[in-house]
Design a protein around this motif. Structure first.
Motif, PDB file in Angstrom:
ATOM      1  N   MET A 251       1.278  -1.010   0.470  1.00 23.32           N
ATOM      2  CA  MET A 251       0.201  -0.185   0.235  1.00 23.32           C
ATOM      3  C   MET A 251       1.040   1.449   0.234  1.00 23.32           C
ATOM      4  O   MET A 251       0.555   1.906  -0.773  1.00 23.32           O
ATOM      5  N   ASN A 252       2.200   1.074   0.568  1.00 24.84           N
ATOM      6  CA  ASN A 252       3.003   2.616   1.510  1.00 24.84           C
ATOM      7  C   ASN A 252       3.197   2.727  -0.346  1.00 24.84           C
ATOM      8  O   ASN A 252       3.542   3.925  -0.749  1.00 24.84           O
ATOM      9  N   GLU A 253       4.109   1.653  -0.714  1.00 31.67           N
ATOM     10  CA  GLU A 253       4.307   1.959  -2.654  1.00 31.67           C
ATOM     11  C   GLU A 253       3.247   2.341  -3.721  1.00 31.67           C
ATOM     12  O   GLU A 253       3.002   3.144  -4.294  1.00 31.67           O
ATOM     13  N   TRP A 254       2.276   1.575  -3.228  1.00 28.43           N
ATOM     14  CA  TRP A 254       0.527   1.912  -4.094  1.00 28.43           C
ATOM     15  C   TRP A 254       0.879   4.268  -4.013  1.00 28.43           C
ATOM     16  O   TRP A 254       0.371   4.686  -4.903  1.00 28.43           O
ATOM     17  N   GLN A 255       0.400   4.402  -3.186  1.00 28.68           N
ATOM     18  CA  GLN A 255       0.132   5.231  -2.869  1.00 28.68           C
ATOM     19  C   GLN A 255       1.465   6.886  -3.308  1.00 28.68           C
ATOM     20  O   GLN A 255       1.429   7.670  -3.197  1.00 28.68           O
ATOM     21  N   LEU A 256       2.879   6.200  -3.386  1.00 26.60           N
ATOM     22  CA  LEU A 256       3.986   7.441  -4.145  1.00 26.60           C
ATOM     23  C   LEU A 256       3.121   7.334  -5.388  1.00 26.60           C
ATOM     24  O   LEU A 256       3.798   8.496  -5.945  1.00 26.60           O
ATOM     25  N   ARG A 257       2.335   6.544  -6.376  1.00 23.14           N
ATOM     26  CA  ARG A 257       2.406   6.338  -7.405  1.00 23.14           C
ATOM     27  C   ARG A 257       1.672   8.064  -8.110  1.00 23.14           C
ATOM     28  O   ARG A 257       2.308   8.167  -9.343  1.00 23.14           O
TER      29      ARG A 257
END
Lengths: 355, 355
Positions: free
Chosen positions: B303-309
């Motif tokens: 999720m944290n990686e997704w939120q960077l997108r």
């Protein structure tokens, strides 16, 4: 259907009597039952915005003793309230521990627990408090809490009352003078009555002391979804009405609808707690009299003192309740035990002056 | 009047064309003009929820160079974005300084400034973001910012798209499929069109790389005022419909209204920026596909990686803009200058191990 009649629908539509609600919202032992058959069938229920889960956390162990849920806008105010109520009810925590924000990793709301009291922030506006209420009500269910009482401790704009006056709400209206909470659900507008517990209002009003250096009044509260235009302010980014329009609106609220104060959360708070059969009250302090202006010009220190006033009233209620139940005990062990406040302070100061 | 026709009123009522809006919202030099004649007549304007004031702070000096305002739900995400964009645009701050939350004493929103970029949190729901927008638009006016561009960097539920997909919104609908923002103002419902800048949408879509390991799509976004029942979830404190009702609703949104994702802020964001003549876009990452469930079960790290997108896409836009203007320079001095990242880390570790 989102018809006009639904939009301006009658109060009675979804109205239920107290007994009907109790049967739907309580198990025989008084613990909270949900009006949602899906939850008990789920493998786990993640209370996403609180960073808690029904299977990851032992919610009965952690929260089973909660009786009061106190909520307010900012994390700071609710952290302060947690410390204040700890002192007021004489709640002791073990030496070497301090209160912590249980929901810190949600980055949404703060959540503190002080024995039977939860102190939680709800952010600003109807939506923010509604997310919190759904999850806190589910938390009460998972934790098997018995007949919890919810309080909102807030700030508001007053109409025709002095800044610093405390208002206990006995009625709630929205920006169109409707006392229902309307949520667009599956494309249709569902309305639920925004009802407050009249007995709780009377009990709180009775706790106002005649020697409090401020007034505590009971009145109707208007809930808006917008702070600037929604409350008739002249100082938003946009303003398409005159000061005369604004004054006529505020005076009409006061004279025709008996509105004493304006804030942004009471409609969902009253409607969702009522629907869940939870006794609930809203106590706010007025930061200004909107008949005299829009901007808050009171010095910070005075405002800080004002913001304590609703907390003082709620603390009186909680203390009285716990005393009646014999649940306040001042013989706790383990927390920092102060023998002499003067010497305690001296020791602290001395140790601070040593690098 | 809060009549039925106003409630379900036509889109055109308050519609204005681009030139008309520009004349009302810009001075000849491109700086922001307010659609509120009261502000310039006030002694001071306190931006209460940002802890800033027009006379207490030199807002032109502090914020006059702002070109981009990026907003997102949580203080944590926007603090992270501030550090990320600082790195991306090569913005240097003096040795011995660090970014600080300019609005920390409001206890409401966080506000970071990184050269021409503001990074600010807006909380949850339409009301919370509307308070912020009023005050940020007034800040743009007081600071004499020229043609600022606003972005919302958010999270959302997707409909028929994979978790992790980035959605750029080109249209906004509310829970009753209306694309206006309705605010009860002086007892009457005022509606403003929730319009997004189509050119900005195309520019952002063009910045999605074909080798990004995820999809970036353009679509219609539904804005709800409630997270649980408002979004047809089965896992709120209350649920009075079946899974079949929910699925029919979501599929209808997708098939009939072309809805790609659901969040809680786009309607006021689009309407208030449009009314203020500010180019604005919403870029969200979907945390789940609502056709497959209600709860977010993806691991935190994913999720944290997704939120960077969405942040990556917005950073590409800002970098490209600044490069075109010749405003990105990588020869800044004064910030912590790292010669060898490996040695830098060793020195840090060594110093930490010494008491």
């Amino acid at each position: 259907m989102a018809t006009c009649s639904a939009l301006r629908g009658s109060f009675e539509t979804n109205d239920e009597d107290a007994e009907q609600i109790r049967a739907l919202t309580r198990y025989p032992d008084g613990s909270v039952k949900l009006r949602n058959p899906n939850i008990e069938l789920m493998d786990q229920d993640i209370l996403y915005h609180l960073a808690l889960g029904s299977e990851s956390h032992d919610l009965v162990e952690m929260f089973g003793d909660v009786k009061f849920v106190c909520m307010g806008g900012t994390p700071k105010r609710m952290e302060d309230f947690a410390h204040y109520i700890m002192q007021e009810i004489g709640y002791k925590i073990p030496t070497g521990t301090k209160l912590m924000d249980i929901s810190q990793y949600s980055y949404r709301y703060c959540l503190y627990k002080v024995g039977p009291v939860l102190s939680v922030s709800h952010g600003m506006g109807p939506s923010s408090i509604s997310i919190l209420l759904h999850e806190i009500i589910k938390l009460m269910y998972h934790a098997k809490c018995k007949d919890p009482i919810f309080f909102r401790i807030g700030t508001c704009g007053g109409i025709g009352i002095e800044g610093g006056t405390v208002v206990i709400s006995d009625n709630a209206l929205d920006g169109l003078q409707d006392n229902n909470y309307a949520v667009a659900t599956l494309g249709k507008l569902v309305k639920r009555p925004a009802r407050l517990d009249k007995k709780l209002v009377r009990e709180l009003q009775a706790l106002a002391h005649s020697d409090d250096p401020y007034d505590t009044v009971t009145g109707t509260t208007m809930c808006t979804s917008d702070f600037y235009e929604g409350q008739g302010r002249l100082d938003g980014a946009f303003c398409e009405y005159t000061e005369a329009d604004k004054m006529a609106f505020l005076k009409n609220l006061k004279e025709k609808h008996n509105v004493t104060n304006i804030e942004m959360e009471i409609i969902p708070f009253a409607a969702l707690t009522h629907h869940a059969g939870i006794r609930a009250a809203v106590v706010c302090v007025a930061l200004l009299d909107r008949l005299r202006g829009d901007q808050v010009a009171t010095p910070k220190e005075v405002m800080n003192e004002w913001q304590l006033r609703p907390q003082i009233l709620i603390a009186r209620y909680i203390k009285k309740y716990l005393q009646n139940k014999g649940r306040i005990s001042f013989d706790g062990h383990g927390s920092i035990a102060v023998k002499s406040p003067r010497r305690f302070k001296l020791v602290q100061q001395e140790s601070q002056s040593i690098e």
